[in-house]
Design a protein around this motif. Structure first.
Motif, PDB file in Angstrom:
ATOM      1  N   ILE A   8     -22.244   9.325  -2.774  1.00 19.28           N
ATOM      2  CA  ILE A   8     -21.676  10.327  -2.214  1.00 19.28           C
ATOM      3  C   ILE A   8     -20.233  10.861  -2.692  1.00 19.28           C
ATOM      4  O   ILE A   8     -19.737  12.112  -2.520  1.00 19.28           O
ATOM      5  CB  ILE A   8     -21.492  10.058  -0.683  1.00 19.28           C
ATOM      6  N   GLY A   9     -19.664   9.900  -3.604  1.00 21.74           N
ATOM      7  CA  GLY A   9     -18.472   9.952  -4.104  1.00 21.74           C
ATOM      8  C   GLY A   9     -18.488  10.698  -5.398  1.00 21.74           C
ATOM      9  O   GLY A   9     -17.610  10.979  -6.165  1.00 21.74           O
ATOM     10  N   ALA A  10     -19.779  11.003  -5.796  1.00 18.24           N
ATOM     11  CA  ALA A  10     -20.060  11.414  -7.391  1.00 18.24           C
ATOM     12  C   ALA A  10     -20.562  13.019  -7.236  1.00 18.24           C
ATOM     13  O   ALA A  10     -20.943  13.428  -6.062  1.00 18.24           O
ATOM     14  CB  ALA A  10     -20.903  10.568  -8.000  1.00 18.24           C
ATOM     15  N   ASN A  11     -20.655  13.794  -8.315  1.00 19.31           N
ATOM     16  CA  ASN A  11     -21.295  14.943  -8.180  1.00 19.31           C
ATOM     17  C   ASN A  11     -21.805  15.220  -9.733  1.00 19.31           C
ATOM     18  O   ASN A  11     -21.760  14.327 -10.345  1.00 19.31           O
ATOM     19  CB  ASN A  11     -20.494  15.929  -7.708  1.00 19.31           C
ATOM     20  N   ALA A  12     -22.232  16.574  -9.897  1.00 16.57           N
ATOM     21  CA  ALA A  12     -22.821  17.033 -11.092  1.00 16.57           C
ATOM     22  C   ALA A  12     -21.841  17.097 -12.137  1.00 16.57           C
ATOM     23  O   ALA A  12     -22.234  17.705 -13.460  1.00 16.57           O
ATOM     24  CB  ALA A  12     -23.559  18.233 -10.965  1.00 16.57           C
TER      25      ALA A  12
END
Ligand SMILES: Cc1cc2nc3c(=O)[nH]c(=O)nc-3n(C[C@H](O)[C@H](O)[C@H](O)COP(=O)(O)OP(=O)(O)OC[C@H]3O[C@@H](n4cnc5c(N)ncnc54)[C@H](O)[C@@H]3O)c2cc1C
Length: 285
Positions: A8-12
């Motif tokens: 949830i703390g990461a993204n693309a």
């Protein structure tokens, strides 16, 4: 903390070197009240709040940076609440994706016409917060053009509804102040969650056009030649309904592809004029 919470703390985006230990809480609310409670809990602990949709954003905004933070995910708020075919709208929860919305609309001959390539994971609220669009944006506009209103919760728990005329709120002072400032959907589009947490959206839905569409594939000698053809299409205000260029492809999938290429969809009545602009072969529908 579970692996899911770290994700949830990461993204693309390229921002992978985040300190996930600084995530002090991850909330998966199901209701507006649970969002308000989650924001209040974050404030009590002195943490910043970051709304998180599908995590397909490419700028790193939904990671919340490297401060001590609380993430609030819309993973569990993905329902389509109302569909009005007659009035051309659907009310959706913030986490609903275009694919999920359209799965319900297509059987009744309607469509939500905002289709980023990430439409299977990007959420309605995330797309509005980045003002996303898809291959047919030149016909249907971006997310702001397809949003009728948005409900939001502010950092202090106050609720408001923003549309194209201004703001309504059960807090009359807030309503008067923001309406006087001229706040509309335009301000939320691209705000990246900095103005408040979007809790519900009313989006435009439209029927499929009745015209017969044809698909075509055009190959070009180089990108300059393709650019010239695209300029000509734009100059003539061509009725292209969908367009996609491919200029590079990974070797695993490149087999047989002659690049650069252009994929187009257009009304059958435009076929002969298009032949005068570029050479294409017809695709099976
Ligand atoms: C493979 C791929 C293809 C893509 N193709 C396209 C494309 O064709 N067109 C295009 O425009 N973009 C494209 N993108 C970019 C991306 O999909 C968009 O930026 C998308 O709109 C973000 O939606 P999300 O739900 O994933 O939001 P997130 O990435 O989770 O968040 C994006 C921003 O929105 C905020 N936010 C999320 N939910 C809320 C909420 N409820 N309230 C307030 N703020 C919120 C976040 O804080 C963050 O600032 C692509 C990305 C990938 C990975």
């Amino acid at each position: 903390m579970k692996l899911r919470d770290i994700a949830i703390g990461a993204n693309a985006s390229i921002y992978l070197r985040m300190d996930f230990k600084k995530i002090k809480g991850v909330f998966y609310p199901r209701t507006e009240q649970e969002i308000i409670d989650a924001i209040a809990t974050a404030h009590d602990g002195g943490y910043t709040v970051t709304p998180k949709g599908g995590g397909s954003g490419l700028s790193g905004a939904c990671t919340g940076g490297n401060r001590e933070r609380v993430m609030i995910s819309t993973l569990r708020m993905r329902e389509v609440l109302t569909i009005s075919k007659d009035q051309g709208y659907a009310d959706v929860q913030p986490g609903a994706t275009p694919d999920e919305i359209n799965a319900l609309l297509e059987p009744i001959g309607m469509k939500f016409w905002v289709a980023p390539s990430s439409r299977d994971i990007a959420s309605a609220a995330g797309i509005l917060s980045t003002d996303g669009g898809g291959n047919d944006t030149w016909v249907n506009g971006t997310m702001r053009d397809n949003t009728i209103r948005a409900k939001m919760v502010l950092h202090d728990g106050r609720r408001l509804t923003v549309d194209w005329n201004g703001v309504t709120s059960d807090d009359s002072e807030l309503e008067a102040e923001l309406t006087k400032k001229g706040m509309t959907i335009n301000d939320i589009a691209s705000a990246h969650g900095t103005l408040g947490f979007i809790t519900e959206l009313r989006v435009k839905i439209k029927p499929f056009p009745s015209e017969k569409l044809v698909g075509g594939l055009a190959n070009f000698e180089d990108c300059n030649a393709m650019g010239r053809a695209l300029s000509e299409l734009i100059k003539r205000k061509s009725p292209i309904r969908y367009g996609e260029t491919v200029v590079a492809a990974h070797e695993d999938i490149r087999d047989g592809l002659e690049l650069p290429l252009l994929i187009l969809q257009f009304p059958e009545s435009f076929a002969s004029e298009l032949k005068g602009i570029l050479d294409y072969s017809e695709l099976d529908s």
